[in-house]
Design a protein around this motif. Structure first.
Motif, mmCIF file in Angstrom:
data_model
loop_
_atom_site.group_PDB
_atom_site.id
_atom_site.type_symbol
_atom_site.label_atom_id
_atom_site.label_comp_id
_atom_site.label_asym_id
_atom_site.label_seq_id
_atom_site.Cartn_x
_atom_site.Cartn_y
_atom_site.Cartn_z
ATOM 1 N N ARG A 57 16.114 23.912 94.382
ATOM 2 C CA ARG A 57 14.830 24.388 94.893
ATOM 3 C C ARG A 57 13.925 23.168 95.113
ATOM 4 N NH1 ARG A 57 12.006 28.864 91.256
ATOM 5 N NH2 ARG A 57 14.128 29.647 91.490
ATOM 6 N N PHE A 58 13.423 23.026 96.322
ATOM 7 C CA PHE A 58 12.446 21.980 96.612
ATOM 8 C C PHE A 58 11.075 22.629 96.540
ATOM 9 C CE2 PHE A 58 16.331 20.337 98.376
ATOM 10 C CZ PHE A 58 16.307 19.029 97.918
ATOM 11 N N VAL A 59 10.272 22.170 95.600
ATOM 12 C CA VAL A 59 8.953 22.745 95.365
ATOM 13 C C VAL A 59 7.931 21.712 95.816
ATOM 14 C CG1 VAL A 59 7.400 23.767 93.672
ATOM 15 C CG2 VAL A 59 9.880 24.043 93.414
ATOM 16 N N LEU A 60 7.264 22.013 96.923
ATOM 17 C CA LEU A 60 6.351 21.081 97.551
ATOM 18 C C LEU A 60 4.917 21.550 97.379
ATOM 19 C CD1 LEU A 60 8.421 19.129 98.554
ATOM 20 C CD2 LEU A 60 9.187 21.339 99.346
ATOM 21 N N PHE A 61 4.026 20.606 97.163
ATOM 22 C CA PHE A 61 2.648 20.951 96.800
ATOM 23 C C PHE A 61 1.795 21.425 97.960
ATOM 24 C CE2 PHE A 61 2.602 16.441 97.751
ATOM 25 C CZ PHE A 61 1.481 16.298 98.538
ATOM 26 N N SER A 62 2.231 21.231 99.198
ATOM 27 C CA SER A 62 1.418 21.680 100.340
ATOM 28 C C SER A 62 2.297 22.407 101.344
ATOM 29 C CB SER A 62 0.739 20.488 101.029
ATOM 30 O OG SER A 62 1.703 19.710 101.732
ATOM 31 N N ASP A 63 1.669 23.274 102.131
ATOM 32 C CA ASP A 63 2.389 23.966 103.206
ATOM 33 C C ASP A 63 2.957 22.957 104.195
ATOM 34 O OD1 ASP A 63 2.062 26.627 102.371
ATOM 35 O OD2 ASP A 63 0.115 26.795 103.362
ATOM 36 N N HIS B 206 3.709 16.381 82.666
ATOM 37 C CA HIS B 206 3.350 15.988 81.293
ATOM 38 C C HIS B 206 2.271 16.915 80.729
ATOM 39 C CE1 HIS B 206 5.410 12.299 79.880
ATOM 40 N NE2 HIS B 206 5.729 12.189 81.157
ATOM 41 N N ALA B 207 1.274 17.252 81.533
ATOM 42 C CA ALA B 207 0.199 18.125 81.055
ATOM 43 C C ALA B 207 0.731 19.520 80.710
ATOM 44 C CB ALA B 207 -0.911 18.228 82.105
ATOM 45 N N ALA B 208 1.581 20.067 81.575
ATOM 46 C CA ALA B 208 2.094 21.420 81.358
ATOM 47 C C ALA B 208 3.108 21.485 80.212
ATOM 48 C CB ALA B 208 2.719 21.949 82.643
ATOM 49 N N ALA B 209 3.886 20.436 80.037
ATOM 50 C CA ALA B 209 4.921 20.435 78.991
ATOM 51 C C ALA B 209 4.337 20.201 77.608
ATOM 52 C CB ALA B 209 5.975 19.383 79.292
ATOM 53 N N VAL C 220 16.578 26.315 98.406
ATOM 54 C CA VAL C 220 15.347 27.072 98.576
ATOM 55 C C VAL C 220 14.216 26.059 98.734
ATOM 56 C CG1 VAL C 220 13.788 28.736 97.493
ATOM 57 C CG2 VAL C 220 16.255 28.910 97.103
ATOM 58 N N ILE C 221 13.331 26.286 99.688
ATOM 59 C CA ILE C 221 12.174 25.406 99.909
ATOM 60 C C ILE C 221 10.926 26.262 99.802
ATOM 61 C CG2 ILE C 221 11.002 23.864 101.519
ATOM 62 C CD1 ILE C 221 13.838 23.336 102.750
ATOM 63 N N VAL C 222 10.050 25.900 98.862
ATOM 64 C CA VAL C 222 8.829 26.668 98.639
ATOM 65 C C VAL C 222 7.627 25.744 98.496
ATOM 66 C CG1 VAL C 222 10.044 28.578 97.516
ATOM 67 C CG2 VAL C 222 9.104 26.745 96.129
ATOM 68 N N GLN C 223 6.477 26.280 98.835
ATOM 69 C CA GLN C 223 5.224 25.608 98.539
ATOM 70 C C GLN C 223 4.768 26.178 97.212
ATOM 71 O OE1 GLN C 223 1.800 26.994 98.483
ATOM 72 N NE2 GLN C 223 1.197 24.970 97.796
ATOM 73 N N GLY C 224 4.444 25.307 96.255
ATOM 74 C CA GLY C 224 4.015 25.820 94.967
ATOM 75 C C GLY C 224 3.859 24.746 93.917
ATOM 76 N N ASP C 225 3.792 25.199 92.683
ATOM 77 C CA ASP C 225 3.572 24.358 91.515
ATOM 78 C C ASP C 225 4.894 24.207 90.771
ATOM 79 O OD1 ASP C 225 2.889 23.285 89.030
ATOM 80 O OD2 ASP C 225 1.168 24.602 88.733
ATOM 81 N N ILE C 226 5.417 23.010 90.751
ATOM 82 C CA ILE C 226 6.719 22.779 90.129
ATOM 83 C C ILE C 226 6.699 23.089 88.629
ATOM 84 C CG2 ILE C 226 6.435 20.312 89.600
ATOM 85 C CD1 ILE C 226 9.380 20.013 90.730
#
Length: 176
Positions: free
Chosen positions: A155-161, A41-44, A8-14
């Protein structure tokens, strides 16, 4: 041979992915940094930093080597685990694609070790480490295509379109 995992390849926040493990594009210190590393690190939460310090003390006192991976709990992330891997830095002369492929391969092996069925990857080394996104996508595709383990979704979660579209194009081209 087990069936290949779904890709799965998505643009989003890992950091918001509901998967068993997220892969952190870490630096060798494992003590946080910028980009994906800083966001994870910030989210965890601060517990992740403490877990990484323990890994450094117990397993990797000189830092995690490029191409290797290690797991810690995910703490405040939706993911139960964080798999930290250190990508090669082209600006530091680390231009061997085998090092980059090792990041993806070792992360999948660690995912198997911890029993993860779903794993979210960033575009390891495609940011500040200077690797071309198309090259990263090609290496990632090869590593996943050759993988024979228990992970059922990668799942590849990429920060930009733009980055997500690059991964989609490379994966589609290689599938054809």
């Amino acid at each position: 041979m087990t069936p290949a995992p779904d890709i799965v390849i998505v643009q989003g926040d890992i950091t918001r992915q509901e998967v068993d493990a997220v892969v952190n594009a870490a630096n060798s210190s494992l003590l946080g940094g910028g980009g994906v590393d800083g966001a994870i690190h910030a989210a965890a939460g601060p517990e992740l930093l403490e877990a990484c310090r323990a890994v450094r003390e117990e397993e990797y006192p000189g830092g995690l080597p490029v191409g290797q991976a290690v797991a810690t709990p995910g703490f405040r992330l939706p993911a139960a685990w964080v798999i930290h891997t250190v990508g090669p830095n082209r600006h530091a002369g680390q231009t061997d694609p085998a090092l980059l492929e090792s990041c993806f391969r070792r992360s999948l092996e660690i995912a198997d070790d911890i029993g993860a069925q779903s794993v979210a990857f960033p575009a390891i080394s495609a940011g500040i480490y200077g690797w071309d996104p198309e090259a990263v996508a090609g290496v990632a595709h090869r590593a996943v295509a050759e993988y024979d383990g228990g992970v059922r979704e990668v799942r590849f979660v990429l920060f930009s379109d733009r980055l997500a579209n690059t991964f989609r194009q490379v994966f589609q081209h290689r599938r054809d």
